[in-house]
Design a protein around this motif. Sequence first.
Motif, PDB file in Angstrom:
ATOM      1  N   GLU A  94     -59.125  67.607  18.643  1.00 37.95           N
ATOM      2  CA  GLU A  94     -57.852  68.332  18.685  1.00 37.95           C
ATOM      3  C   GLU A  94     -57.037  67.894  17.465  1.00 37.95           C
TER       4      GLU A  94
ATOM      5  N   SER B 118     -50.779  77.004  22.622  1.00 35.35           N
ATOM      6  CA  SER B 118     -50.092  77.887  23.574  1.00 35.35           C
ATOM      7  C   SER B 118     -50.025  77.279  24.966  1.00 35.35           C
ATOM      8  N   THR B 119     -50.955  76.384  25.255  1.00 38.20           N
ATOM      9  CA  THR B 119     -51.039  75.875  26.619  1.00 38.20           C
ATOM     10  C   THR B 119     -49.741  75.227  27.087  1.00 38.20           C
TER      11      THR B 119
ATOM     12  N   ALA C 252     -46.505  79.896  31.369  1.00 35.02           N
ATOM     13  CA  ALA C 252     -45.761  79.864  32.635  1.00 35.02           C
ATOM     14  C   ALA C 252     -46.646  79.386  33.784  1.00 35.02           C
TER      15      ALA C 252
ATOM     16  N   LEU D 273     -48.978  80.974  35.581  1.00 37.37           N
ATOM     17  CA  LEU D 273     -49.369  81.881  36.667  1.00 37.37           C
ATOM     18  C   LEU D 273     -50.874  82.083  36.645  1.00 37.37           C
TER      19      LEU D 273
ATOM     20  N   ALA E 109     -60.899  70.227  12.473  1.00 42.13           N
ATOM     21  CA  ALA E 109     -62.156  70.730  11.905  1.00 42.13           C
ATOM     22  C   ALA E 109     -61.818  71.544  10.666  1.00 42.13           C
TER      23      ALA E 109
ATOM     24  N   PHE F 226     -57.455  84.201  24.081  1.00 43.56           N
ATOM     25  CA  PHE F 226     -57.088  84.211  25.506  1.00 43.56           C
ATOM     26  C   PHE F 226     -55.614  84.534  25.706  1.00 43.56           C
TER      27      PHE F 226
ATOM     28  N   GLY G  55     -55.098  82.468  29.432  1.00 47.86           N
ATOM     29  CA  GLY G  55     -55.993  81.328  29.257  1.00 47.86           C
ATOM     30  C   GLY G  55     -55.859  80.255  30.317  1.00 47.86           C
TER      31      GLY G  55
ATOM     32  N   THR H 175     -55.288  80.921  33.500  1.00 47.11           N
ATOM     33  CA  THR H 175     -56.063  81.489  34.603  1.00 47.11           C
ATOM     34  C   THR H 175     -57.557  81.471  34.296  1.00 47.11           C
TER      35      THR H 175
END
Length: 842
Positions: free
Chosen positions: A35, A43-44, A48, A50, A174, A364, A367, A369
């Motif tokens: 990472e 974005s994670t 929200a 859901l 990377a 995603f 993503g 979900t």
Amino acid sequence: MKTQVKALVVGGGAIGTSIAYHLARAGWSDVMLIERDELTSGSTWHAAGLLPLFNMSYATTHIHQYSVEFYKTLEEETGLNPGFFIVGNLRMAQTQARMDEYMLYAATAETCGVPYEWMSPDAIKERWPLVRTEDLQGAIYHPTDGYINPADLTMAMAKGARQRGVSIERKWQADGFEWKGDHWDVTLTKMIERGGNLVPGEEQVVVSAEHVVTASGNHAQRTARMLGIKMPAIPVEHQFIVTEPDPALVAYRKAGGAEHPVLRDADAKWYVREERGGWILGPYERNAPARFEYGVPDSFRADLFPLDLERIEEEYMSMIHRIPSSEEVGLKDDFNGPICYTPDGNPLVGPAPGLRNMWLAEGFSFGITAAGGTGHYLAQLMVGGEAEIDMASLDPKRFSQSWMTTEFAARKNEEAYDHVYILHHPDEERPAARPLRTAPAYDRQKALGAQFGWVNGWERPNYYGPLDAPESFDHDARSFRRGGWWQYAVEEAKAIREGVGLIDATAFTKHVVKGPGATAFLDWFTCNKLPRVGRINLTYALTDHGTTRTEYTIVRIKEHEYYCVSSGGWTEYDGDYLRKAAADKAGEFGYIEIQDVTTQWGVFAIAGPKTRDVLKEVIRDADPDTALSNKRFPWLSARPIELGMCPVNAIRVAYTGELGWELHHPIEMQTYLWDLLLAAGEKHGLKLVGARAQNWLRQEKSYRAFGNELGRDATPLEADLPRFVDLDKEFHGKAAMEATGIRSKCVTLLIDGPEDADPWGREALYLPDAPLRGDGGTRVGRLTSGGYSVAFGKSIGMGYVKPDQAKVGQKLMVRMQDKLWPAEVVEDSPYDPTNANIRVDG
Ligand SMILES: Cc1cc2nc3c(=O)[nH]c(=O)nc-3n(C[C@H](O)[C@H](O)[C@H](O)COP(=O)(O)OP(=O)(O)OC[C@H]3O[C@@H](n4cnc5c(N)ncnc54)[C@H](O)[C@@H]3O)c2cc1C
């Protein structure tokens, strides 16, 4: 840090972390995740959380369903609570059309085992009195849906991954990928902080990895550039706002009221959920712009864009309408972050085009979900060679490399975002970035009333509507029942059964396979006998697991030269598999050349009892009267002919099940041939026919369609096509196919359905003992195609059922519009079972 691993996962968001976890769980002991920043810093972190189960796609519904079940187990396994609250999900409907949509969706849910309930406006009001219901038709309720804390979820999966031996390295980016023949050398750069930015430092290492998975979220464009491929994953702005506590909500909860389910007012384009006594409103508004088309700037880390309240005003006002108590409540917080999209809204999951052991998990938009299920099914693909569900609808190669561009992806992704809450008609066609790929006859077809469908960028006539149709005609014609286009398709289908019709099939994928190794290679690659020179056959390339990877019509042009025609939507998907297999086998079989000639050849399919009458007018031959006779041009043969001045490679097949030919012609002569055929056809009543009528006609002949009956979740024997499988020869996937046995079997059904609707090919099948609601009944399968049969004057469908329910005469029930309708398994090819019409001489 390890410098040699089995698999390297790039990206520590929800997706990458889940993939690393599941690869370890599937048995790969040597997995590393890198990472560039901190885990969840993409974005994670601002999702929200859901977990909507609602999805019109069979594969995606399976993925979401797996996630929800998997997330429940994480705390026990890792000791970390991912903050999963199962509060249910209430999708409200303001119109009957929306209820129709939910009923069709319920069919998919049912075939995937996702529970749901119907709720009336009164029932909603009784349970959640703060919700205004007088303008609602009803709702569909998912009791197992809910929301989760995305960061906690990712950390729990990361802990689970570590416990299973995965190493996780943060602050490594990377920066380069080099394929070394049996592994990737991946250059990693240590990232350092400078002036608040995250920038590459001096330190670098090279990690060799047998497999690489990229899950780089908003950085997908940079990843694509490094890999030398195109990926249509570009983020769009997405906002949500959090209100101050709503006194009415606080009082309701204090009085013992149950937490509101996630509320979705699809017609108003938003979701709402409770958050600490207030509300979170997530709109899917119009005009949300694409961002980072050419990469994410160094300065953008876990950052947000400024709130654009004006853009979401309409949705905000409609929340106040739906929950009147929210009017008095102020705003507490807002989020506007990049959310990755793709042109069709589905992520890109699977092998990268043209590359070995490089797997993509990009694009995603749901993503959180999808993370659990994506990790699970992608690990199955990577470790075991196939997933238990057909992942083709998510495969990155459904968009061809040859024509895709950044501008296309950006405009389509904005549209996909805008379309999240539109009515998802099964006959939906999306307008952005069109027309883009047009065959020369396009303008002529349009002038004659063609209403087009989108096939991998191509414009293909779906049906021919009225000549003076307004621009909105096709949009207005859409329905969950029989749309405004239905009567046109009926006339077109009848024309082929009774007269003659012309279909544009230019979008077909076409590959030439030739060279000294071509024959041995194709004999191994496909499961049917190879045709003799001048003949054709229908055959399948299988997966390692013996299921169907590609359907081909193969024409043998010369001893070692073949013209292979496959489905129009899948040019890159088919070509990639073919090219990789040929490269692998060239050492064994000899030189094999593969050419993608899709855009060099146009195709018109002419079919119907009067086909010869039309062609005889224009064929140039020493003896035009016999040129198309059974003797000189038998069924399932191919040869060059001349139609006027156009050289045509004619193939005597017809996907409609009538006498007919496919006319493969040089693309630059298409308008000449079009004009010639239309002029010749006039006195014979030649009718222009679109893909919708063709789809119905092929079901009357039980012709399986790729992507419907044919795919990676069934073998050709399960598709009940033993006549196209030569068990006397060895071919790729044969042993696995035989070992699989018959888990379920493809059948054709005639259906006594409702007056105003036909099935779409997603509906659940029951034994007649099923009670009306179906919950306690015996579900025995699902439809994979559906439509209307002009020959039988009723609905028709194809689908899969358990083998002992596949007998001719078996009575079944199809659920449509939440009711069960009688159906019967009929013999294969219920129309003209002896093929007398196809073989007719003349
Ligand atoms: C406002 C908002 C609300 C949302 N709400 C929901 C929701 O309710 N439910 C839902 O399901 N989804 C929701 N989403 C979508 C969800 O956030 C994303 O789909 C999901 O987070 C994508 O996860 P990911 O792992 O693919 O990407 P990311 O979380 O962006 O992770 C990618 C990671 O890869 C790293 N990376 C990139 N390139 C490299 C490289 N070369 N080397 C090393 N590391 C690299 C990045 O630093 C990043 O951490 C929402 C999104 C937004 C913007």
